[in-house]
Design a protein around this motif. Structure first.
Motif, PDB file in Angstrom:
ATOM      1  N   ASP A   1       0.836  -1.196   0.000  1.00 36.40           N
ATOM      2  CA  ASP A   1       0.000   0.000   0.000  1.00 36.40           C
ATOM      3  C   ASP A   1       0.875   1.253   0.000  1.00 36.40           C
ATOM      4  OD1 ASP A   1      -1.771   2.018   0.374  1.00 36.40           O
ATOM      5  OD2 ASP A   1      -2.542   1.316   2.310  1.00 36.40           O
ATOM      6  N   LYS A   2       0.842   1.976  -1.136  1.00 38.53           N
ATOM      7  CA  LYS A   2       1.706   3.158  -1.275  1.00 38.53           C
ATOM      8  C   LYS A   2       0.974   4.445  -0.941  1.00 38.53           C
ATOM      9  CE  LYS A   2       4.464   0.993  -4.842  1.00 38.53           C
ATOM     10  NZ  LYS A   2       4.269   0.605  -6.225  1.00 38.53           N
ATOM     11  N   THR A   3      -0.290   4.353  -0.478  1.00 37.61           N
ATOM     12  CA  THR A   3      -1.011   5.586  -0.194  1.00 37.61           C
ATOM     13  C   THR A   3      -0.364   6.315   0.990  1.00 37.61           C
ATOM     14  OG1 THR A   3      -2.542   4.473   1.273  1.00 37.61           O
ATOM     15  CG2 THR A   3      -3.210   4.647  -1.021  1.00 37.61           C
ATOM     16  N   ARG A   4      -0.519   7.636   0.994  1.00 40.19           N
ATOM     17  CA  ARG A   4       0.137   8.456   2.012  1.00 40.19           C
ATOM     18  C   ARG A   4      -0.287   8.059   3.425  1.00 40.19           C
ATOM     19  NH1 ARG A   4      -0.854  13.433   3.976  1.00 40.19           N
ATOM     20  NH2 ARG A   4      -2.812  13.474   2.820  1.00 40.19           N
TER      21      ARG A   4
ATOM     22  N   GLY B   1      -5.037   2.315   1.522  1.00 43.50           N
ATOM     23  CA  GLY B   1      -5.336   1.575   0.294  1.00 43.50           C
ATOM     24  C   GLY B   1      -5.976   0.226   0.559  1.00 43.50           C
TER      25      GLY B   1
ATOM     26  N   THR C   1      -5.875   0.420  -9.562  1.00 44.02           N
ATOM     27  CA  THR C   1      -7.010   1.322  -9.760  1.00 44.02           C
ATOM     28  C   THR C   1      -8.139   0.571 -10.469  1.00 44.02           C
ATOM     29  OG1 THR C   1      -5.764   2.133 -11.630  1.00 44.02           O
ATOM     30  CG2 THR C   1      -5.903   3.593  -9.745  1.00 44.02           C
TER      31      THR C   1
END
Ligand code: ZN
Length: 192
Positions: free
Chosen positions: A162-165, A169, A174
């Protein structure tokens, strides 16, 4: 510990997460189903990718059973990371399993002037499983362990980092995310 993605994996990829995810996303070479499931070719492929290229490396059926167990344990943990644990019992069973196998695949602390890394004490297949535990320890030390998740899309189940800030995620891509929001939208229309 909340570390940003840039701190954990500056390039969005790191050896540890890549090793674990390539294992979790192993497919049976014959059926395409997740996991090696009695398929030695699928496991052998991953072992080669994990750098286990000893010429006398033998993959047994017992190894594929062990690999399946370890893989489904990681899946349980990563589902919990995505906030969709099957049950508290399955998570605590998965944790207990990981504690048990840590004794089966011991790690050695390799200390140098630059720092300390954990490396498997064994070679061959047990060494490869040990390297997964070492990778987990490395990610946990850098705050990245909880970012390993399994896609929430009901038919996808792909492991991802999970690369979300804010580490929120839920989907591997997507494509999976928009399919799910489309489904939710349609069901709202139907029920609304
Ligand atoms: Zn997905």
């Amino acid at each position: 510990m909340a570390s940003s993605v840039a701190e954990i994996c500056p390039t969005g990829l790191c050896e540890s997460s890549d090793l674990i995810l390539s294992f979790v996303n192993t497919r049976n070479a014959d059926t395409g189903q997740p996991g090696p499931s009695g398929n030695r070719a699928g496991l052998a492929e991953w072992l080669a990718r994990a750098g286990r290229t000893e010429r006398d490396l033998v993959v047994t059926n017992a190894d594929t059973v062990a690999a399946d167990e370890l893989r489904s344990t990681f899946v349980t943990i990563f589902r919990a990371h995505a906030g969709c644990a099957d049950s508290d019992t399955s998570v605590s069973e998965a944790e207990a399993y990981l504690h048990r196998i840590a004794e089966r695949y011991p790690l050695i602390a390799k200390i140098s002037t630059d720092g300390c890394t954990l490396v498997p004490a064994q070679t061959g297949v047990p060494g490869a499983f040990g390297s997964l535990l070492a990778a987990a320890a490395d990610l946990a030390a850098r705050g990245g362990w909880s970012r390993l998740k399994v896609c929430k899309h009901p038919t996808c189940h792909t492991g991802f980092f999970d690369k979300t800030r804010n580490s929120s995620g839920l989907y591997c891509s997507t494509a999976c995310g928009s399919q799910m929001s489309m489904r939710a939208y349609r069901s709202r229309l139907k029920n609304g």
